[in-house]
Design an enzyme around this catalytic site. Structure first.
Site, PDB file in Angstrom:
ATOM      1  N   GLU A 196      63.714 -37.248  -1.472  1.00  7.82           N
ATOM      2  CA  GLU A 196      63.983 -38.616  -1.935  1.00  7.82           C
ATOM      3  C   GLU A 196      63.012 -38.923  -3.074  1.00  7.82           C
ATOM      4  OE1 GLU A 196      65.617 -41.006   1.986  1.00  7.82           O
ATOM      5  OE2 GLU A 196      63.470 -40.708   1.837  1.00  7.82           O
ATOM      6  N   HIS A 213      59.544 -37.620  -1.765  1.00 12.80           N
ATOM      7  CA  HIS A 213      59.507 -37.496  -0.302  1.00 12.80           C
ATOM      8  C   HIS A 213      60.249 -36.246   0.153  1.00 12.80           C
ATOM      9  CE1 HIS A 213      60.693 -39.252   3.860  1.00 12.80           C
ATOM     10  NE2 HIS A 213      59.582 -38.575   3.935  1.00 12.80           N
ATOM     11  N   ASN A 262      64.511 -42.387   6.631  1.00 10.61           N
ATOM     12  CA  ASN A 262      63.720 -42.907   7.752  1.00 10.61           C
ATOM     13  C   ASN A 262      64.118 -44.321   8.152  1.00 10.61           C
ATOM     14  OD1 ASN A 262      62.371 -40.552   8.143  1.00 10.61           O
ATOM     15  ND2 ASN A 262      60.627 -41.085   6.862  1.00 10.61           N
ATOM     16  N   SER A 321      56.141 -41.346   3.824  1.00 11.23           N
ATOM     17  CA  SER A 321      57.432 -41.466   4.501  1.00 11.23           C
ATOM     18  C   SER A 321      57.980 -42.884   4.423  1.00 11.23           C
ATOM     19  CB  SER A 321      57.291 -41.108   5.971  1.00 11.23           C
ATOM     20  OG  SER A 321      56.790 -39.815   6.124  1.00 11.23           O
TER      21      SER A 321
HETATM   22  N1  LIG Z   1      55.407 -35.023   9.367  1.00 10.59           N
HETATM   23  C1  LIG Z   1      56.564 -35.220   8.756  1.00 10.59           C
HETATM   24  O1  LIG Z   1      57.636 -34.918   9.281  1.00 10.59           O
HETATM   25  C2  LIG Z   1      56.595 -35.802   7.372  1.00 10.59           C
HETATM   26  C3  LIG Z   1      57.749 -35.679   6.596  1.00 10.59           C
HETATM   27  C4  LIG Z   1      57.754 -36.183   5.282  1.00 10.59           C
HETATM   28  C5  LIG Z   1      56.636 -36.830   4.793  1.00 10.59           C
HETATM   29  N2  LIG Z   1      55.524 -36.952   5.589  1.00 10.59           N
HETATM   30  C6  LIG Z   1      54.364 -37.629   5.009  1.00 10.59           C
HETATM   31  O2  LIG Z   1      53.466 -36.634   4.537  1.00 10.59           O
HETATM   32  C7  LIG Z   1      52.110 -37.124   4.616  1.00 10.59           C
HETATM   33  C8  LIG Z   1      51.284 -36.145   5.419  1.00 10.59           C
HETATM   34  O3  LIG Z   1      51.876 -36.009   6.703  1.00 10.59           O
HETATM   35  P1  LIG Z   1      51.680 -34.684   7.598  1.00 10.59           P
HETATM   36  O4  LIG Z   1      52.779 -34.710   8.602  1.00 10.59           O
HETATM   37  O5  LIG Z   1      51.464 -33.505   6.735  1.00 10.59           O
HETATM   38  O6  LIG Z   1      50.322 -35.089   8.349  1.00 10.59           O
HETATM   39  P2  LIG Z   1      49.228 -34.166   9.052  1.00 10.59           P
HETATM   40  O7  LIG Z   1      48.631 -34.993  10.141  1.00 10.59           O
HETATM   41  O8  LIG Z   1      49.776 -32.812   9.377  1.00 10.59           O
HETATM   42  O9  LIG Z   1      48.161 -33.971   7.854  1.00 10.59           O
HETATM   43  C9  LIG Z   1      47.467 -35.053   7.306  1.00 10.59           C
HETATM   44  C10 LIG Z   1      46.449 -34.540   6.314  1.00 10.59           C
HETATM   45  O10 LIG Z   1      45.714 -35.671   5.803  1.00 10.59           O
HETATM   46  C11 LIG Z   1      44.350 -35.318   5.750  1.00 10.59           C
HETATM   47  N3  LIG Z   1      43.545 -36.534   5.840  1.00 10.59           N
HETATM   48  C12 LIG Z   1      43.350 -37.316   6.936  1.00 10.59           C
HETATM   49  N4  LIG Z   1      42.542 -38.348   6.619  1.00 10.59           N
HETATM   50  C13 LIG Z   1      42.241 -38.208   5.299  1.00 10.59           C
HETATM   51  C14 LIG Z   1      41.436 -38.939   4.397  1.00 10.59           C
HETATM   52  N5  LIG Z   1      40.779 -40.024   4.793  1.00 10.59           N
HETATM   53  N6  LIG Z   1      41.369 -38.501   3.104  1.00 10.59           N
HETATM   54  C15 LIG Z   1      42.025 -37.386   2.703  1.00 10.59           C
HETATM   55  N7  LIG Z   1      42.791 -36.638   3.529  1.00 10.59           N
HETATM   56  C16 LIG Z   1      42.893 -37.057   4.803  1.00 10.59           C
HETATM   57  C17 LIG Z   1      44.150 -34.408   6.959  1.00 10.59           C
HETATM   58  O11 LIG Z   1      42.980 -33.637   6.825  1.00 10.59           O
HETATM   59  C18 LIG Z   1      45.422 -33.574   6.898  1.00 10.59           C
HETATM   60  O12 LIG Z   1      45.231 -32.516   5.971  1.00 10.59           O
HETATM   61  C19 LIG Z   1      52.208 -38.526   5.233  1.00 10.59           C
HETATM   62  O13 LIG Z   1      52.224 -39.471   4.212  1.00 10.59           O
HETATM   63  C20 LIG Z   1      53.544 -38.480   5.961  1.00 10.59           C
HETATM   64  O14 LIG Z   1      54.122 -39.740   6.124  1.00 10.59           O
HETATM   65  C21 LIG Z   1      55.460 -36.436   6.845  1.00 10.59           C
END
Ligand SMILES: NC(=O)c1ccc[n+]([C@@H]2O[C@H](COP(=O)([O-])OP(=O)(O)OC[C@H]3O[C@@H](n4cnc5c(N)ncnc54)[C@H](O)[C@@H]3O)[C@@H](O)[C@H]2O)c1
Length: 285
Positions: free
Chosen positions: A152, A140, A190, A119
């Site tokens: 993005e 993104h 963001n 993000s």
């Molecule tokens: N939540 C949102 O609205 C959103 C939107 C766009 C992008 N993102 C980005 O997407 C990515 C994931 O976010 P999310 O919301 O799905 O998070 P989430 O907390 O739902 O999931 C995170 C995932 O990462 C895994 N994980 C944690 N530690 C780890 C490690 N050491 N090695 C490998 N895997 C590991 C977890 O098991 C889980 O599957 C982030 O980079 C976030 O910034 C999030």
């Protein structure tokens, strides 16, 4: 290069959504989670979501079967060796992502593109730990990925034009509207959104208005589909805090300095919808 097979890393909110979007677009998806049980649970979750769509008459049964047939779940990183593109979507932690990019670089074929769904984090930091910095970009997606139209495409200094073109084509094939942006913390959305979300928490902390009145005001006054506190719960407070910290780290703008209440809620494990309790209580729904 046309992307025919994509690897998705991370079984959280975003990993699952991206997998669904790609599989629906006719692309083969290899979903990788650290544990096989979690990867299998993601596919079961996808099946449940598709079945609901069939029940509502929004998807044909044959389509549901075809989409599921395109998705493979694995815990083994090596199963991604033949992917044209890998989209990393694990926790918003630069050290974790860099480690993963190093590993991926050794596993995938030479012409594969490595993308991050970060993000805010600097994509260049992930590019330079690989031997293919020209083939690393940000892609993104927004939450929930199956519903949100924007992607993005983040271009680090090292990215080649054909890498950006291939990933843009992938996003378009997934039915999304891609925009291109330089590799700056927060990209477009963001960077503009998070001062607003942060200030909503500040307003709640100051006692200016209640949670419900803050959310009602921004829905009714700005025609936003949800209020800022509900949106923070949807994004996840841990992810939101990581985004603000990365923005503050890059720009030192006080608007990006996370409000203490947000940090305390993350410490307390009140992370939003995914933990059931945060600004709102989801445990009873
Ligand atoms: N939540 C949102 O609205 C959103 C939107 C766009 C992008 N993102 C980005 O997407 C990515 C994931 O976010 P999310 O919301 O799905 O998070 P989430 O907390 O739902 O999931 C995170 C995932 O990462 C895994 N994980 C944690 N530690 C780890 C490690 N050491 N090695 C490998 N895997 C590991 C977890 O098991 C889980 O599957 C982030 O980079 C976030 O910034 C999030």
């Amino acid at each position: 290069m046309t992307i025919k097979r994509v690897g998705v890393l991370g079984s959280g909110i975003m990993g699952s959504g991206i997998a669904e979007v790609a599989a629906k677009a006719g692309i083969e998806v290899i979903l990788r989670s650290r544990k096989q049980a979690t990867a299998d649970a993601m596919v079961a979750g996808l099946d449940k979501s598709l079945t609901k769509q069939v029940d509502r008459g929004k998807l044909a049964e044959e389509e549901r079967t075809a989409i599921l047939g395109r998705v493979t779940a694995t815990a083994n990183l090596h199963d991604l060796h033949d992917c044209d593109l890998v989209v990393e979507s694990v926790v918003e932690d630069l050290a974790v992502k860099k480690e993963l990019f190093k590993e991926l670089d050794l596993v995938v074929k030479d012409d594969a593109i490595l993308a991050t769904n970060t993000s805010t984090l600097p994509v260049i930091e992930m590019a330079v730990v690989t031997d293919r910095p020209d083939k690393v970009v940000g892609v993104h997606f927004f939450n929930p990925a199956p519903m949100m139209s924007l992607v993005e495409i983040v271009r680090p200094l090292t990215a080649a034009d054909d890498t950006v073109a291939a990933v843009t084509e992938f996003a378009t094939a997934c039915g999304k509207d891609p925009v291109e942006v330089k590799d700056r913390a927060g990209f477009i959305v963001n960077a503009l959104l998070f001062p607003y979300l942060n200030n909503a928490v500040r307003m709640l902390e100051n006692g200016t208005a209640t949670r419900d009145d803050i959310d009602t005001a921004m829905k009714g006054g700005c025609n936003f589909p949800m209020g800022p506190l509900a949106l923070l719960d949807l994004v996840g407070l841990d992810t939101s805090l990581a985004i603000l910290d990365a923005l503050y780290d890059e720009f030192r703008d006080p608007n990006y300095a996370a409000v203490p209440a947000l940090r305390r809620m993350v410490s307390a494990g009140q992370l939003g919808r995914k933990t059931g309790l945060s600004f709102y209580d989801y445990s009873k729904k």
